[in-house]
Design a protein around this motif. Structure first.
Motif, PDB file in Angstrom:
ATOM      1  N   VAL A  84       0.859  -1.174   0.000  1.00 22.56           N
ATOM      2  CA  VAL A  84       0.000   0.000   0.000  1.00 22.56           C
ATOM      3  C   VAL A  84       0.902   1.232   0.000  1.00 22.56           C
ATOM      4  O   VAL A  84       2.012   1.191   0.535  1.00 22.56           O
ATOM      5  CB  VAL A  84      -0.946   0.003   1.225  1.00 22.56           C
ATOM      6  N   ILE A  85       0.443   2.297  -0.615  1.00 24.37           N
ATOM      7  CA  ILE A  85       1.215   3.536  -0.656  1.00 24.37           C
ATOM      8  C   ILE A  85       0.537   4.578   0.225  1.00 24.37           C
ATOM      9  O   ILE A  85      -0.599   4.401   0.661  1.00 24.37           O
ATOM     10  CB  ILE A  85       1.365   4.059  -2.101  1.00 24.37           C
ATOM     11  N   THR A  86       1.246   5.683   0.473  1.00 22.47           N
ATOM     12  CA  THR A  86       0.705   6.708   1.374  1.00 22.47           C
ATOM     13  C   THR A  86       0.168   7.929   0.643  1.00 22.47           C
ATOM     14  O   THR A  86      -0.609   8.691   1.206  1.00 22.47           O
ATOM     15  CB  THR A  86       1.780   7.161   2.370  1.00 22.47           C
ATOM     16  N   ASN A  87       0.584   8.154  -0.610  1.00 23.63           N
ATOM     17  CA  ASN A  87       0.115   9.320  -1.356  1.00 23.63           C
ATOM     18  C   ASN A  87       0.250   9.073  -2.849  1.00 23.63           C
ATOM     19  O   ASN A  87       0.887   8.107  -3.289  1.00 23.63           O
ATOM     20  CB  ASN A  87       0.886  10.586  -0.933  1.00 23.63           C
ATOM     21  N   ARG A  88      -0.331   9.940  -3.630  1.00 23.37           N
ATOM     22  CA  ARG A  88      -0.365   9.745  -5.082  1.00 23.37           C
ATOM     23  C   ARG A  88       1.011   9.888  -5.735  1.00 23.37           C
ATOM     24  O   ARG A  88       1.236   9.373  -6.827  1.00 23.37           O
ATOM     25  CB  ARG A  88      -1.336  10.729  -5.717  1.00 23.37           C
ATOM     26  N   GLU A  89       1.951  10.581  -5.042  1.00 19.31           N
ATOM     27  CA  GLU A  89       3.292  10.721  -5.592  1.00 19.31           C
ATOM     28  C   GLU A  89       4.044   9.389  -5.621  1.00 19.31           C
ATOM     29  O   GLU A  89       5.059   9.258  -6.298  1.00 19.31           O
ATOM     30  CB  GLU A  89       4.102  11.739  -4.787  1.00 19.31           C
ATOM     31  N   GLU A  90       3.558   8.399  -4.871  1.00 16.16           N
ATOM     32  CA  GLU A  90       4.218   7.092  -4.826  1.00 16.16           C
ATOM     33  C   GLU A  90       3.662   6.125  -5.872  1.00 16.16           C
ATOM     34  O   GLU A  90       3.919   4.925  -5.813  1.00 16.16           O
ATOM     35  CB  GLU A  90       4.079   6.479  -3.427  1.00 16.16           C
ATOM     36  N   LYS A  91       2.944   6.655  -6.851  1.00 16.48           N
ATOM     37  CA  LYS A  91       2.394   5.820  -7.919  1.00 16.48           C
ATOM     38  C   LYS A  91       2.586   6.510  -9.258  1.00 16.48           C
ATOM     39  O   LYS A  91       2.343   7.707  -9.401  1.00 16.48           O
ATOM     40  CB  LYS A  91       0.906   5.549  -7.677  1.00 16.48           C
ATOM     41  N   LEU A  92       3.010   5.743 -10.247  1.00 17.17           N
ATOM     42  CA  LEU A  92       3.157   6.236 -11.613  1.00 17.17           C
ATOM     43  C   LEU A  92       2.380   5.320 -12.544  1.00 17.17           C
ATOM     44  O   LEU A  92       2.513   4.092 -12.476  1.00 17.17           O
ATOM     45  CB  LEU A  92       4.632   6.270 -12.036  1.00 17.17           C
ATOM     46  N   GLY A  93       1.577   5.910 -13.420  1.00 17.15           N
ATOM     47  CA  GLY A  93       0.798   5.118 -14.356  1.00 17.15           C
ATOM     48  C   GLY A  93      -0.507   4.638 -13.759  1.00 17.15           C
ATOM     49  O   GLY A  93      -0.727   4.681 -12.544  1.00 17.15           O
ATOM     50  N   GLY A  94      -1.390   4.147 -14.645  1.00 21.40           N
ATOM     51  CA  GLY A  94      -2.680   3.637 -14.181  1.00 21.40           C
ATOM     52  C   GLY A  94      -3.627   4.748 -13.763  1.00 21.40           C
ATOM     53  O   GLY A  94      -3.397   5.934 -14.009  1.00 21.40           O
ATOM     54  N   ARG A  95      -4.692   4.380 -13.089  1.00 24.76           N
ATOM     55  CA  ARG A  95      -5.674   5.347 -12.620  1.00 24.76           C
ATOM     56  C   ARG A  95      -5.109   6.163 -11.464  1.00 24.76           C
ATOM     57  O   ARG A  95      -4.251   5.689 -10.723  1.00 24.76           O
ATOM     58  CB  ARG A  95      -6.948   4.637 -12.164  1.00 24.76           C
ATOM     59  N   PHE A 105      -3.477   2.601   6.581  1.00 22.85           N
ATOM     60  CA  PHE A 105      -2.026   2.541   6.716  1.00 22.85           C
ATOM     61  C   PHE A 105      -1.479   3.832   7.320  1.00 22.85           C
ATOM     62  O   PHE A 105      -0.642   3.812   8.234  1.00 22.85           O
ATOM     63  CB  PHE A 105      -1.399   2.289   5.349  1.00 22.85           C
ATOM     64  N   ILE A 106      -1.966   4.968   6.845  1.00 22.36           N
ATOM     65  CA  ILE A 106      -1.515   6.258   7.368  1.00 22.36           C
ATOM     66  C   ILE A 106      -1.879   6.405   8.840  1.00 22.36           C
ATOM     67  O   ILE A 106      -1.078   6.884   9.657  1.00 22.36           O
ATOM     68  CB  ILE A 106      -2.122   7.414   6.542  1.00 22.36           C
ATOM     69  N   GLU A 107      -3.085   5.984   9.200  1.00 23.54           N
ATOM     70  CA  GLU A 107      -3.499   6.044  10.603  1.00 23.54           C
ATOM     71  C   GLU A 107      -2.609   5.179  11.484  1.00 23.54           C
ATOM     72  O   GLU A 107      -2.273   5.558  12.614  1.00 23.54           O
ATOM     73  CB  GLU A 107      -4.962   5.604  10.722  1.00 23.54           C
ATOM     74  N   GLU A 111      -0.468   6.614  14.551  1.00 20.31           N
ATOM     75  CA  GLU A 111      -0.790   6.119  15.887  1.00 20.31           C
ATOM     76  C   GLU A 111       0.413   5.468  16.551  1.00 20.31           C
ATOM     77  O   GLU A 111       0.626   5.596  17.757  1.00 20.31           O
ATOM     78  CB  GLU A 111      -1.944   5.115  15.802  1.00 20.31           C
ATOM     79  N   TYR A 112       1.241   4.785  15.769  1.00 20.74           N
ATOM     80  CA  TYR A 112       2.385   4.079  16.330  1.00 20.74           C
ATOM     81  C   TYR A 112       3.624   4.969  16.417  1.00 20.74           C
ATOM     82  O   TYR A 112       4.662   4.539  16.917  1.00 20.74           O
ATOM     83  CB  TYR A 112       2.733   2.841  15.500  1.00 20.74           C
ATOM     84  N   GLY A 113       3.540   6.219  15.915  1.00 21.22           N
ATOM     85  CA  GLY A 113       4.680   7.124  15.959  1.00 21.22           C
ATOM     86  C   GLY A 113       5.791   6.722  15.016  1.00 21.22           C
ATOM     87  O   GLY A 113       6.977   6.899  15.329  1.00 21.22           O
ATOM     88  N   LEU A 114       5.444   6.177  13.841  1.00 24.90           N
ATOM     89  CA  LEU A 114       6.441   5.722  12.870  1.00 24.90           C
ATOM     90  C   LEU A 114       6.563   6.727  11.740  1.00 24.90           C
ATOM     91  O   LEU A 114       5.564   7.201  11.199  1.00 24.90           O
ATOM     92  CB  LEU A 114       6.038   4.354  12.298  1.00 24.90           C
ATOM     93  N   GLN A 115       7.808   7.039  11.366  1.00 23.69           N
ATOM     94  CA  GLN A 115       8.045   7.979  10.278  1.00 23.69           C
ATOM     95  C   GLN A 115       8.875   7.322   9.185  1.00 23.69           C
ATOM     96  O   GLN A 115       9.677   6.417   9.438  1.00 23.69           O
ATOM     97  CB  GLN A 115       8.758   9.228  10.790  1.00 23.69           C
TER      98      GLN A 115
END
Length: 385
Positions: A84-95, A105-107, A111-115
């Motif tokens: 899974v990706i976090t934003n549209r910048e992490e995808k190229l091509g397709g819809r 995933f972002i939540e 919540e876990y304090g992970l960066q």
């Protein structure tokens, strides 16, 4: 000699050498949780994941991660294929990517304090290998870690290596433990402006007579003012980091004293210390809020952990982890970067007039021929300060 381990689903494989001690803490279908120990590096926890392809099936992984995160008080990283990706910048091509697919995933990360540890190399890590123009690339593989990891393993560069037979690129992660104390620059604290002595302190230092050309006068006035403010701040607020620690211990001792000798004097001293301690907590909240560059602040629910995470995320982004020399070689360790004379000179060099002109003029509503008039006017104003 190497050692190996694979999880119950045969999807996650781990290999390590004899100089590393690996303890398997948890084995699940979508992840393996381990503790790693090495003589040259602080021990850390690592969760290696191979997430399912659907949102529903991944929820078990997020639930397991939540249960682990609630008990961890040491450096912890999570690495692997999250699917899974976090934003549209992490995808190229397709819809176009729909944000609702990433919300769970972002939540979890928040919540876990992970960066995100960031990366060098290609922007994506996975390709579906379809023929153009149907090809889709995504950044599904990454390393994320908590604040304790940042504090103890602050130099953890991640590189996306070119893929060959797999549809995913390998991640090369280098762990370094180093403490670098950079130059301490003057920092203006917004909370100073609320003190009744602030304005007079600035005026007294700024009005000191200085002889010289206008730019020299401006430089010396700023230098005198920053020095005066630093001295005044230490005298007025004390050591804003050490004083709360002292007060915390002092309050604890006073509470024990009041249990056996509950006099009016002891209770009064305890109350004063608690008020002073709360004052320093508010100072810390103000400083953390300013450092994180957050314009809003809920005074009833100060989330200090969030501020620290934001500050450290910005610090990580500003860190130079590697540079490329004139021959195309990548210099990664601090010594090589510092000793790279040609690159160091280029980074430290004063911008030339041509460079300034190229950058500034496209942004300014002023013709180049008016530059001298503008500079002359500015220096005259400085001289009048």
């Amino acid at each position: 000699m190497e050692k190996a381990y694979f999880n119950c689903s045969n999807k996650v494989w781990i290999f390590w050498t004899n100089d590393i001690n690996i303890t398997i803490l948890q084995d699940k279908e979508q992840h393996v949780h381990i503790k790693a120990e090495h003589n040259n590096c602080p021990s850390f926890l690592l969760m290696i994941v191979y997430a399912k392809c659907t949102e529903e099936l991944r929820r078990e992984l997020w639930s397991d991660s939540k249960n682990l995160a609630s008990t961890i008080k040491e450096p912890w990283g999570v690495i692997g294929d999250f699917n899974v990706i976090t934003n549209r910048e992490e995808k190229l091509g397709g819809r176009p990517h729909r944000l609702e697919k990433s919300l769970e995933f972002i939540e979890c990360l928040n919540e876990y304090g992970l960066q995100d540890a960031g990366f060098a190399g290609a922007k994506v890590t996975c390709c579906d290998n379809r023929d153009p123009p149907l090809t889709i690339w995504k950044r599904l593989d990454k390393l994320v870690y908590n604040l304790d990891w940042f504090d103890n393993l602050n130099n953890t560069p991640v590189t996306h290596i070119s893929r060959s037979c797999s549809d995913h690129v390998p991640l090369l992660v280098k762990l370094h433990h180093e403490y670098t104390q950079g130059t301490r620059y003057f920092k203006f604290l917004n909370l100073w402006t609320e003190h009744p002595e602030f304005k007079q302190t600035v005026q007294n230092s700024w009005n000191i007579f200085i002889h010289g050309n206008p730019l020299y006068i401006l430089h010396q006035k700023i230098k005198n003012t920053t020095k005066a403010l630093s001295t005044w701040s230490r005298a007025t607020f004390g050591d804003i980091y050490e004083e709360p620690k002292r007060l915390k211990n002092f309050i604890r001792d006073l509470e024990e004293i009041c249990m056996t000798n509950n006099t009016l004097e002891n209770r009064s001293e305890l109350s004063k210390s608690k008020v002073e301690f709360i004052r320093y907590l508010k100072i810390h909240d103000s400083i953390l809020s300013q450092k994180a560059r957050i314009n809003w602040f809920n005074k009833g629910d100060a989330n200090t952990a969030y501020f620290y995470a934001t500050i450290k995320k910005k610090r990580r982004k500003l860190t130079i982890r590697r540079i490329q020399d004139g021959e195309g070689n990548w210099l990664e360790d601090c010594e090589s970067i510092v000793e790279g004379d040609e690159d160091n000179i280029r980074i430290s060099a004063i911008p030339t007039l041509q460079e300034v002109t190229k950058i500034v003029f496209p942004l300014m509503p002023i013709a180049p021929q008016d530059l001298m008039a503008l500079v002359g006017c500015s220096t005259a104003n400085v001289g009048a300060l």
